[in-house]
Design an enzyme around this catalytic site. Structure first.
Site, PDB file in Angstrom:
ATOM      1  CG  ASP A  40      44.280  63.693  -8.345  1.00 49.53           C
ATOM      2  OD1 ASP A  40      44.312  62.583  -7.778  1.00 49.53           O
ATOM      3  OD2 ASP A  40      44.416  64.772  -7.741  1.00 49.53           O
ATOM      4  CE1 TYR A  68      52.250  67.054  -9.547  1.00 43.88           C
ATOM      5  CE2 TYR A  68      53.869  67.777  -7.944  1.00 43.88           C
ATOM      6  CZ  TYR A  68      53.028  66.798  -8.450  1.00 43.88           C
ATOM      7  OH  TYR A  68      52.987  65.561  -7.850  1.00 43.88           O
ATOM      8  CG  ASP A  82      40.067  68.371  -8.147  1.00 42.14           C
ATOM      9  OD1 ASP A  82      38.833  68.282  -7.973  1.00 42.14           O
ATOM     10  OD2 ASP A  82      40.777  67.380  -8.408  1.00 42.14           O
ATOM     11  NE  ARG A 182      43.188  66.881  -5.064  1.00 39.80           N
ATOM     12  CZ  ARG A 182      42.211  66.132  -5.589  1.00 39.80           C
ATOM     13  NH1 ARG A 182      41.004  66.172  -5.072  1.00 39.80           N
ATOM     14  NH2 ARG A 182      42.451  65.351  -6.619  1.00 39.80           N
TER      15      ARG A 182
END
Length: 295
Positions: A40, A68, A82, A182
């Site tokens: 993203d 992550y 988000d 998310r």
């Protein structure tokens, strides 16, 4: 023009994955550039690109494990789950204890069923979910199995405004492909009864490629550095060295005898070290999936 291979980029914030591909096409002086899984715009970190014949690897690299680091804010939901979305419900999170945070994270670890976010690219009745979301319509998305191998809380911080307290939770996650971070943030907040959303995300690894191998776009503009195709295959997949006869058969797209290297994909190399193909084992034979050097 750049040779065939893989480029590992440290994606900057506010760039789409398509933006990075377009920029890299100019730097590599070729149109044949693709990515192995998007990030993203808000997210930074490892974005693996294929160059020339390296684009044939990408569909197989998307199936690998990813890692992550991110931050979840508890106490506020958004319409995208988000920080890029519009704020929705605000709930005072002052009653959320550290113990409760760790308990919820434990329930979201392992093999779980996860509902993708409304802004995902999943198709529902032939239409991308994010298009429906942009028009203010929510669609019913089915839960999908994902594996969260590691879900660690690295820090918990508290802040407040006139509406009450937020709880910011820094997390480190290792997960299967197809996992939405998310959605983990959304589910953490929902399970704690205060809502939540993702405020920061950095991808640190895709399969064997991590930040130590990544280059910024500015660095690539000064010196275009890539992982050669043979090396990219060797670090990402098991390797089998073929005989001359097997090499000939694979280059013609024919089957060869199976190996004991698992189901695949498996990198097939000629006796001289050239990478010839990716293949998979079937019950009684090995079948090429991608041939890099056809006859």
């Amino acid at each position: 023009m750049a040779e065939s291979g893989v480029v590992v980029i440290d994606k900057p914030a506010d760039w789409t994955s398509h933006d990075v591909v377009a920029k890299t096409r100019g730097l590599a002086r070729t149109r044949r550039v693709g990515h192995a899984g998007t990030l993203d715009p808000m997210a930074t970190g490892v974005l693996v690109l294929g160059i020339e014949k390296g684009t044939k690897l990408l569909g197989h690299l998307t199936l690998t494990e990813k890692a992550y680091e991110g931050t979840v804010r508890l106490g506020l939901t958004t319409n995208t789950d988000d920080a890029e979305g519009e704020p929705r419900e605000r709930v005072d999170a002052s009653g959320v204890t550290d113990e409760a945070v760790h308990a919820v994270v434990a329930t979201l670890t392992g093999e779980i069923m996860q509902v993708p976010p409304q802004v995902s690219a999943i198709k529902v009745n032939g239409e991308r979910a994010y298009k429906s979301a942009r028009e203010g319509r929510e669609v019913a998305l089915k839960a999908r199995p994902v594996t969260i191998a590691t879900f660690a809380v690295t820090d918990i911080r508290r802040a407040a405004d006139e509406a009450g307290a937020f709880v910011d939770v820094d997390v480190s996650i290792v997960c299967s492909s197809g996992t939405y971070i998310r959605s983990l943030a959304r589910d953490m907040g929902a399970d704690l009864g205060v809502g939540g959303h993702l405020t920061a995300l950095r991808r640190t690894r895709v399969g064997p490629y991590d930040l130590t191998q990544a280059h910024t776009l500015d660095e690539l503009a000064k010196e275009f550095t890539q992982v050669p195709l043979a090396q990219a295959v060797a670090v990402a997949f098991p390797v089998r060295t073929l005989t001359e006869e097997e090499t000939r058969r694979v280059r013609n797209g024919n089957r060869i005898d199976p190996s004991g290297l698992g189901s695949g994909p498996i990198g097939l190399f000629a006796p001289d070290g050239r990478v010839i193909a990716l293949a998979e084992n079937r019950r009684d034979h090995m079948k090429p999936l991608v041939v890099f050097e056809p006859a």
